[in-house]
Design an enzyme around this catalytic site. Structure first.
Site, PDB file in Angstrom:
ATOM      1  N   SER A  52       6.880  19.769  -3.392  1.00 38.76           N
ATOM      2  CA  SER A  52       6.205  20.558  -2.540  1.00 38.76           C
ATOM      3  C   SER A  52       6.323  22.100  -2.261  1.00 38.76           C
ATOM      4  O   SER A  52       5.521  22.962  -2.538  1.00 38.76           O
ATOM      5  CB  SER A  52       5.987  20.145  -1.098  1.00 38.76           C
ATOM      6  OG  SER A  52       5.551  18.809  -0.997  1.00 38.76           O
TER       7      SER A  52
ATOM      8  N   LYS B  16       5.729   9.584   8.328  1.00 40.93           N
ATOM      9  CA  LYS B  16       4.326   9.924   8.592  1.00 40.93           C
ATOM     10  C   LYS B  16       3.734   9.496   9.890  1.00 40.93           C
ATOM     11  O   LYS B  16       2.915   9.827  10.783  1.00 40.93           O
ATOM     12  CB  LYS B  16       3.351   9.676   7.576  1.00 40.93           C
ATOM     13  CG  LYS B  16       3.381  10.249   6.370  1.00 40.93           C
ATOM     14  CD  LYS B  16       2.661   9.966   5.297  1.00 40.93           C
ATOM     15  CE  LYS B  16       3.020  10.530   4.061  1.00 40.93           C
ATOM     16  NZ  LYS B  16       2.079  10.649   2.731  1.00 40.93           N
TER      17      LYS B  16
ATOM     18  N   ASP C 184      -3.778  13.353   2.493  1.00 42.33           N
ATOM     19  CA  ASP C 184      -3.765  12.530   1.417  1.00 42.33           C
ATOM     20  C   ASP C 184      -4.997  11.999   0.755  1.00 42.33           C
ATOM     21  O   ASP C 184      -5.015  11.962  -0.579  1.00 42.33           O
ATOM     22  CB  ASP C 184      -2.779  11.268   1.855  1.00 42.33           C
ATOM     23  CG  ASP C 184      -1.263  11.703   1.985  1.00 42.33           C
ATOM     24  OD1 ASP C 184      -0.931  12.708   1.286  1.00 42.33           O
ATOM     25  OD2 ASP C 184      -0.712  11.243   2.579  1.00 42.33           O
TER      26      ASP C 184
ATOM     27  N   ALA D  87       0.324   4.145   2.156  1.00 37.13           N
ATOM     28  CA  ALA D  87      -0.088   5.190   1.274  1.00 37.13           C
ATOM     29  C   ALA D  87      -1.623   4.516   0.874  1.00 37.13           C
ATOM     30  O   ALA D  87      -2.433   5.484   1.340  1.00 37.13           O
ATOM     31  CB  ALA D  87       0.672   5.203   0.066  1.00 37.13           C
TER      32      ALA D  87
ATOM     33  N   ASN E 240      -3.478  -7.127  -2.587  1.00 40.56           N
ATOM     34  CA  ASN E 240      -1.995  -7.144  -2.603  1.00 40.56           C
ATOM     35  C   ASN E 240      -1.130  -8.105  -2.770  1.00 40.56           C
ATOM     36  O   ASN E 240      -1.666  -9.440  -2.322  1.00 40.56           O
ATOM     37  CB  ASN E 240      -1.834  -6.568  -0.751  1.00 40.56           C
ATOM     38  CG  ASN E 240      -0.461  -5.996  -0.754  1.00 40.56           C
ATOM     39  OD1 ASN E 240       0.316  -5.160  -1.601  1.00 40.56           O
ATOM     40  ND2 ASN E 240       0.174  -6.182   0.254  1.00 40.56           N
TER      41      ASN E 240
ATOM     42  N   ALA F  46      -1.868 -10.982   3.438  1.00 38.69           N
ATOM     43  CA  ALA F  46      -2.167 -10.831   5.024  1.00 38.69           C
ATOM     44  C   ALA F  46      -2.087  -9.438   5.146  1.00 38.69           C
ATOM     45  O   ALA F  46      -3.015  -9.082   6.085  1.00 38.69           O
ATOM     46  CB  ALA F  46      -0.972 -11.543   5.687  1.00 38.69           C
TER      47      ALA F  46
ATOM     48  N   MET G  47      -1.300   6.374  -7.833  1.00 32.96           N
ATOM     49  CA  MET G  47      -1.036   7.414  -6.935  1.00 32.96           C
ATOM     50  C   MET G  47       0.612   7.753  -6.940  1.00 32.96           C
ATOM     51  O   MET G  47       0.691   8.812  -6.292  1.00 32.96           O
ATOM     52  CB  MET G  47      -1.301   6.592  -5.444  1.00 32.96           C
ATOM     53  CG  MET G  47      -2.623   6.493  -5.121  1.00 32.96           C
ATOM     54  SD  MET G  47      -3.122   5.489  -3.674  1.00 32.96           S
ATOM     55  CE  MET G  47      -2.281   6.198  -2.500  1.00 32.96           C
TER      56      MET G  47
END
Ligand code: ATR
Length: 273
Positions: A21, A70, A107, A136, A156, A160, A216
């Site tokens: 950054s 976050k 994002d 994310a 995923n 769940a 990502m």
């Protein structure tokens, strides 16, 4: 020294030493023709609120927040943008004056801008598969949906968590090992597996109609997934460097009202990475 007169920004995270950054924001400042300070602040678990309060009390003019803070940032700010609200996470803090702070989440916009502008791939009307269902992924889904894709499916390892996201955002879910072939125009890897050298367990056929495979994560961690996608028929592949630069550009614009051009900065960072 002029240091004390430069506007001060920072990114909070843990770990933070390898954050790109500062380099990215210094490129934006050069585009704007101003001098800024941008520092990495290593923050202890549970210490975000205190560290952020200190930074702003000392004159900080904006902050980025990365893993794992976050949601702490979400709880700390006084108000939220709509997209931060939808994501339940904040990656950009904007001081409002009077000791009040607004939290935003750039994002998703970073990802969408990269796909549209840098990759030149349309999202509207497309069938999108997202692999992973962690923080994310949750952050980017509402912004992807705003582009009006034909369908978004999330798959995923732990079903769940995908089902929870599907219910929250009104999208589809499917089992990782039984994904329909030739059904996806854009496949996005949003798992953190690449960081430890593994890729989600999907069949090659999933990429049969794939126009863009996107990871990502950026750099080394993205390579195994992107190589597999390309070998399996994906026409185009991209790692998350453009997303990283894109989310930073949105944050910079929120702080300073100047909208950086992301393309030359992506090129610069590619050479630097
Ligand atoms: P982040 O903030 O990066 O999203 P996270 O919330 O811990 O981190 O989520 C990590 C995501 O990557 C999860 O979807 C996780 O799958 P599980 O929910 O089953 O844990 C996924 N993930 C991590 N390592 C993985 C691997 N080796 N294979 C497949 N999925 C993986």
């Amino acid at each position: 020294m002029m240091n004390s007169t430069k506007p001060r920004y920072a990114v909070f995270g843990n770990p933070i030493a390898h954050s790109k950054s500062p380099q990215i924001h210094q490129q934006f400042a050069a585009q704007e023709g101003v001098q800024i300070e941008y520092e990495r602040i290593l923050t202890e678990p549970g210490g975000f609120a205190e560290a952020a309060a200190r930074f702003f009390a000392e004159g900080g003019q904006g902050a980025n927040v990365t893993v794992p803070f976050k949601t702490d940032a979400y709880d700390w700010v006084d108000e939220h943008s709509e997209r931060a609200q939808a994501a339940g996470a904040v990656n950009t803090v904007i001081p409002l004056g009077g000791g009040r702070f607004r939290g935003d989440n750039t994002d998703g916009a970073g990802l969408v801008n990269d796909i549209l502008q840098a990759q030149g791939v349309e999202i509207a009307g497309k069938r999108i598969l997202i692999l992973g269902a962690g923080g994310a992924v949750r952050g980017v889904i509402p912004v992807l949906l705003a582009q009006q894709p034909a369908a978004v499916t999330v798959a995923n390892r732990t079903p769940a968590k995908a089902e929870e996201l599907a219910a929250r955002f009104g999208i589809q879910t499917a089992s990782l090992d039984a994904l329909p072939h030739h059904h996806f125009d854009i496949v996005i890897n949003g798992t953190s597996g690449g960081l430890s050298g593994s890729i989600p367990d999907v069949e090659a056929g999933v990429f049969g109609a794939c126009e863009l495979a996107y990871d990502m994560v950026y750099g080394e961690g993205a390579q195994a997934f992107l190589d597999f996608a390309r070998r399996s028929g994906a026409k185009k592949t991209a790692d998350g460097l453009g997303m990283l630069v894109g989310q930073a550009a949105c944050a910079y614009a929120l702080w300073r009202g100047f909208e950086p051009d992301i393309k030359p900065v992506i090129r610069y960072m590619k050479e630097a990475v």
